[in-house]
Design an enzyme around this catalytic site. Structure first.
Site, short mmCIF file in Angstrom:
data_model
loop_
_atom_site.label_atom_id
_atom_site.label_comp_id
_atom_site.label_asym_id
_atom_site.label_seq_id
_atom_site.Cartn_x
_atom_site.Cartn_y
_atom_site.Cartn_z
NE ARG A 160 -0.52 -0.43 5.05
CZ ARG A 160 -1.26 -0.03 6.22
NH1 ARG A 160 -2.22 0.34 6.11
NH2 ARG A 160 -0.56 -0.44 7.25
CD1 TRP A 329 3.53 -4.29 -9.96
CD2 TRP A 329 2.92 -3.36 -8.06
NE1 TRP A 329 3.17 -2.95 -10.22
CE2 TRP A 329 2.83 -2.26 -9.14
CE3 TRP A 329 2.47 -3.08 -6.75
CZ2 TRP A 329 2.65 -0.95 -8.39
CZ3 TRP A 329 2.19 -1.83 -6.51
CH2 TRP A 329 2.27 -0.69 -7.32
CD GLU A 334 1.11 -12.87 -3.55
OE1 GLU A 334 -0.01 -12.67 -3.51
OE2 GLU A 334 1.79 -11.82 -3.73
#
Length: 1103
Positions: A160, A329, A334
């Site tokens: 963020r 993104w 991840e």
């Protein structure tokens, strides 16, 4: 970035447990218990156990009190907390009013405008709309602000920090699933950006009570299917088994595989869920390889590049948007550690198991090695926010309609020709029409406005542009712009035009969290003190510092700036350079390098190249392919004011019954409070044998018009009558001489398919053609390249036509031809085979601009009069070898008779005033007509001495001219003022009275060096300089040398000292436009301008 994972769980309703924060009141089923104890602390202390530092959180007090956690349980660590209980009805107007008011207060507070008239007006507007309809509509900038704030408020999102760079796509006008699909495809194409992922959000219409929701059923735009196998295993992604089965139930017939892309399931209020297959060219997939192990590539793994969450609700100001898909993104770990490794996903690690106590094992293995592990944190929810939504197929409404699963309704991509087709221009138009382009301009003469309109014409072929003047633009919208283009001229000695002054001040005042202290300095200190040689090094340093990750309030703004100026002035295009620099410093992304056009040479050509380059860069930036070719001139190039160019079939003049008076028409055209006065007197101030003519013009001061010494007077002149009559004889389709006419354009009506109609063109008010050519339009300046091309299309002689086309290309031949200064009348007489309709000139000729003169009187001594000192301009073009030319305004003022009407207005000059304290020493430097404002100064001081008992003034006048007996204007008045105590000294410089020329800067150096230093440094006095640009530069250099010599400074330190004087408003400059000497200067400077133009054409800069 996937739902439930590190980046995509952007917002949750999980609040801190009661014991960690405290609450204002205890709530049961949403209602307050009256016996509740207020335990909300003013702040919560948060400790970093590694460094020992302390932070105090006070923002949590703004979090709403409802919380899914309880006294006995904490749900904060759940990946997917239970969605919130239903909120009060959208129709609850009181709740909506309260939340809207809180949001608007936050919105206006960010620009320090809370409580202003604009804030209160908007709040009243919203309340009225809620009372009338039960809901309200956010403006585009409010929506952008809310979406960015929601991302910033997302407690779970590690990405963020980039909230300010979020690109907003407003899809609130969407009405069908086909349009939804089109918007989504646009979003995917933009954000994928050929692999350079960009964050964006597309916001569909808000929830409306009783009408159902816009919903994207998928959890992400792009997701791999999960096919359940008979043995209980899953082929593909285990997280998508349910939605995969749903899609097959709706009619999807896939080629099953491990990496089969799911279709989108979209729904609009009152409609059924509908399938849309994503075109393969939109889905960027990456084959996974390992830099060291070749066998890894043999596993045949892949993943999609764009993680776009599609199943979360956006809440802004009490409004709920159930369909607001957004993307960020992927993080490095991840895909491999989560998507491919988790047992509920692809489960490629095949672990057997191991007894482990996570609480004890996790910290020493990984957590404690990261700084965040040691930082205490507070978790709470703020609005605007993203919230979890229940899957649509799990809602009671859907379960009641499960029989629909057998209907097998499907819409394939190839069937959606009317919705979107990505291999054609429809895709270009679909994306582009939603990309808003704001074009701002600041101008003194109208030239920047003309070019801004041209830019609008070019961009309207593909984008959605809007042109605004800077003083009419709300700078609070700046950080929410998508694409910003600026065309700005520079006034005087590097200052903004009057209609750009407020914008400049606000832009300088905007802050960046990482701004160095120097960026808070004033416009004059930062940009008005840089020479052209200094600017390149300065710009390089800014670009280097901005090469880091873009942050700041304008991080999501792409921009381009084109400056207009003259290299005859020291601070060439200073205002455009300031705007360009500040936009970058505040985090904006420069779309193209700064463009600069010199009025002395090649301005049209350089602007055209810059505009095309900007257009192509914008198309590339927004992934718009196949846009119109800008490599050749089109009809749109020939439209300086309005889209569509000119055609006898679409433009006409019609006779009307009445029109405004001249003074009102001029006020409307130039947006000035113009008044009408009369010429009282005119007197030649120079000797007849001088060869030059300077006149003192006396005007009657009309009631309601006020001025102060130092102010400028804008005069609206008339064109020469003989040129008007010669031009009228060349025109066709002329109405009767005294008929008032209105320009009209044939335009499409507001409702497509209902035909076209003639509508008034607001460019000119109703008037006779003769009045327009006399008072309103410029007929003496050389025609622009665009107008020459239009004239070529109306010429019947092949040789003349070819010559006009060659000149109309706006390159070297045009610049050489333009330097002779041919008027439109002379052009039409030379190209006699041209048949020109009157409507064409009314549409395309530039406006006749006012000319500025300094007020040369004081209203105390002449309460009923306003005096001007006017040098009558007369020169030969082409460096003295060309035809004789006359200044439009000075020649007009020199030939009208006493009693004739003069239209004028006052332009305030608050920075060119005498100090309030008459004891402060002042040095006035004004050769020739540069003494004009100083006449008002000495009249003011003389009045104060004679009528207010003021003591004599410590004021020195430095005046210069060619010959003392021929050119020393106001000699007797100066001497009288000196004798009355206004001046302590009058120093003169006569350049032709002796063999060695002496100028005012020589007087400063040789006679006043010590006095000037003492006045400026010790006594904190003022220096005033008025005159042409070359003189002002020479004086500035001499003052710099004096300060260095007298103060023991280096030249660099002395230059900084002068900058400080200007910032303190103790070094005042009032620099002229064209005068006799300036024409000589521009002739010399033009060769330099020509060289720079050719360098740009050869490939330097942006071209």
């Amino acid at each position: 970035m996937e739902s439930g994972q590190t980046l995509t769980s952007v917002g949750s309703d999980v609040h801190p447990c009661p014991g960690s924060v405290g609450r204002t009141e205890t709530r049961t089923n949403g209602h307050s218990r009256p016996d509740a104890v207020n335990r909300t602390p003013p702040s919560v202390r948060l400790k970093n156990w590694e460094s020992g530092s302390l932070l105090y959180d006070i923002l949590h007090r703004q979090a709403p009190p409802e919380c899914p956690c309880s006294e006995t349980r904490c749900l904060g660590s759940l990946v997917f907390p239970r969605p919130n209980a239903p909120r009060p009805s959208v129709g609850d107007q009181e709740r909506l009013r309260q939340q809207a008011a809180e949001f608007l207060h936050s919105y206006y507070s960010t620009t320090t405008r809370a409580g202003t008239a604009a804030h209160e007006e908007r709040r009243a507007q919203v309340e009225a709309e809620i009372g009338r309809t039960g809901r309200y509509r956010l403006t585009a900038t409010e929506l952008s602000f809310g979406a960015k704030q929601a991302w910033r408020n997302a407690a779970r999102c590690v990405g963020r920090a980039h909230w300010s760079r979020l690109q907003i796509f407003d899809a609130r006008d969407c009405a069908s699933v086909e349009e939804m699909f089109e918007h989504i495809c646009n979003h995917i194409k933009y954000s994928t950006n050929k692999g350079n992922i960009r964050s964006a959000i597309t916001i569909f219409p808000p929830r409306c009570e009783g009408k159902g929701d816009f919903r994207v059923w998928n959890s992400q735009y792009i997701h791999y299917a999960g096919f359940a196998q008979p043995d209980g295993s899953v082929l593909g992604d285990g997280a998508t088994v349910e939605i995969t089965q749903l899609c097959e139930g709706l009619g999807w017939q896939p080629n099953r595989g491990r990496f089969t892309v799911l279709p989108l399931v979209l729904q609009v209020p009152g409609g059924e869920p509908t399938l849309f297959s994503l075109p393969p060219e939109l889905v960027l997939e990456v084959e996974l390889e390992h830099p060291q192990y070749e066998w890894f590539g043999e596993l045949g793994l892949r993943w999609y590049g764009l993680p776009a969450v599609a199943n979360m609700l956006l809440e802004v100001g009490g409004l709920e948007f159930p369909a607001a898909p957004f993307n960020g993104w992927y993080t490095a770990a991840e895909i491999g550690a989560r998507n491919l490794g988790d047992t509920g996903r692809y489960d490629l690690l095949k672990r057997g198991g191991c007894p482990t106590d996570w609480v004890w094992v996790q910290p020493p293995i990984s957590g404690s090695l990261t700084p965040l592990y040691h930082q205490e944190m507070l978790n709470y929810s703020l609005t605007p926010a993203f919230r979890y939504l229940m899957d649509p197929w799990k809602t009671p409404e859907w379960r009641a309609r499960e029989e629909m699963l057998g209907k097998r309704r499907t819409i394939g991509f190839r069937q959606l020709a009317r919705a979107v087709e990505f291999s054609s221009a429809l895709m270009v138009q679909a994306l582009a029409r939603r990309v808003r382009v704001t074009i701002l301009y600041a101008t003194e003469t109208g030239r920047a406005q003309t070019l801004a309109q041209k830019l609008c014409t070019l961009f309207s072929t593909t984008f959605n542009p809007k042109v605004q003047r800077m003083d009419e633009y709300d700078i609070a919208n700046l950080e929410h712009e998508t694409l910003l283009l600026v065309v700005a001229s520079t006034f005087g000695n590097g200052d903004p035009p009057e209609n750009g002054e407020a914008f400049a001040e606000l832009l300088i005042a905007m802050t960046h969290p990482d701004s160095p202290t120097s960026q808070s300095r004033s416009y004059k200190a930062r940009f008005n003190s840089l020479s052209e040689d200094d600017f390149e090094a300065f710009q390089d340093s800014v670009s280097e510092s901005a090469g880091q990750l873009r942050t700041g309030p304008l991080a999501s703004v792409r921009f381009g700036v084109f400056g207009l100026g003259s290299r005859a002035y020291p601070h060439f295009c200073a205002f455009a350079r300031a705007v360009d620099t500040r936009l970058q410093e505040l985090g904006g992304e420069r779309l193209v390098p700064l463009g600069e056009g010199d009025e002395l040479c090649g301005q049209d050509d350089l602007f055209r190249d810059w505009a095309r380059t900007s257009f192509q860069a914008a198309c590339e930036s927004f992934c718009i392919e196949g846009a119109v070719d800008t490599g050749t001139r089109t009809d749109t190039d020939s439209s300086p004011d309005t889209p569509g160019g000119w055609s006898p079939d679409t433009c006409r003049i019609s006779v009307v019954a009445e029109g405004p008076e001249l003074v009102r028409a001029l006020s409307q055209l130039h947006r000035r409070k113009t008044v009408q006065t009369r010429l009282l007197s005119r007197r030649n101030l120079q000797a007849p044998e001088s060869g030059r003519r300077t006149v003192l013009v006396g005007l009657a001061l009309p009631e309601g018009l006020s001025y102060q010494p130092g102010d400028h007077v804008g005069i609206h002149p008339d064109n020469p009558e003989d040129q008007v009559q010669r031009l009228l004889r060349r025109l066709e389709s002329l109405p009767p001489r005294n008929d008032l006419v209105q320009l009209e354009r044939l335009r499409d009506g507001p409702h497509p398919g209902r035909g076209r109609s003639w509508v008034p063109e607001p460019r000119l008010p109703p008037c006779t053609v003769s009045q327009a050519l006399t008072h309103l339009l410029d007929i003496t300046s050389p025609p622009s390249p665009d107008l020459l091309l239009l004239l070529a299309s109306l010429n019947s002689d092949p040789q003349q036509q070819q010559r006009l086309i060659t000149l109309g290309q706006g390159v070297v031949e045009y610049e050489q031809w333009r330097w002779a200064g041919p008027s439109l009348t002379e052009v039409l007489e030379e190209f006699s085979a041209t048949r020109v309709p009157a409507a064409l000139l009314l549409l395309h000729l530039p406006l006749l601009q006012p000319r500025y003169y300094s007020a040369s009187s004081c209203p105390f001594t002449h309460p009923a009069e306003l005096h001007l000192t006017v040098a009558v301009v007369e020169y030969r073009a082409q460096g003295g070898s060309g035809p004789l030319r006359h200044g439009v305004c000075s020649s007009w003022l020199d030939r009208i008779s006493p009693g004739d009407l003069v239209c004028c207005y006052i332009r305030r000059a608050p920075l060119f005033r005498l100090p309030d304290d008459p004891r402060v020493p002042c040095v006035l430097v004004g050769p020739g007509t540069g003494v004009a404002p100083f006449r008002g100064f000495w009249q003011q001081r003389l009045f104060e001495i004679q009528h207010r008992g003021q003591a004599p003034c410590p004021m020195t006048l430095v005046f210069g001219c060619r010959r003392s007996d021929q050119d020393h204007i106001y000699r007797e008045e100066m001497l009288e003022a000196r004798d009355m105590g206004v001046f302590t000294e009058i120093c003169t410089a006569y350049s032709r009275d002796q063999n060695t020329k002496v100028y005012v800067q020589d007087v400063l150096r040789e006679r006043l060096a010590e006095q000037l230093y003492r006045s400026l440094h010790t006594l904190r006095g003022h220096l005033y300089v008025c005159g042409d640009v070359t003189m002002a530069q020479d004086v500035s250099r001499v003052v710099q040398e004096i300060l260095a010599a007298q103060g023991g400074l280096s030249l660099g330190q002395a230059a900084a000292y002068i900058t400080g004087l200007k910032e303190e408003n103790r070094y005042h400059e009032d620099i002229f436009g064209v005068t006799l000497r300036t024409r000589e200067v521009t002739t010399r400077v033009r060769s330099t301008s020509f060289t720079r133009w050719q360098e740009a054409k050869a490939g330097a800069g942006y071209v």
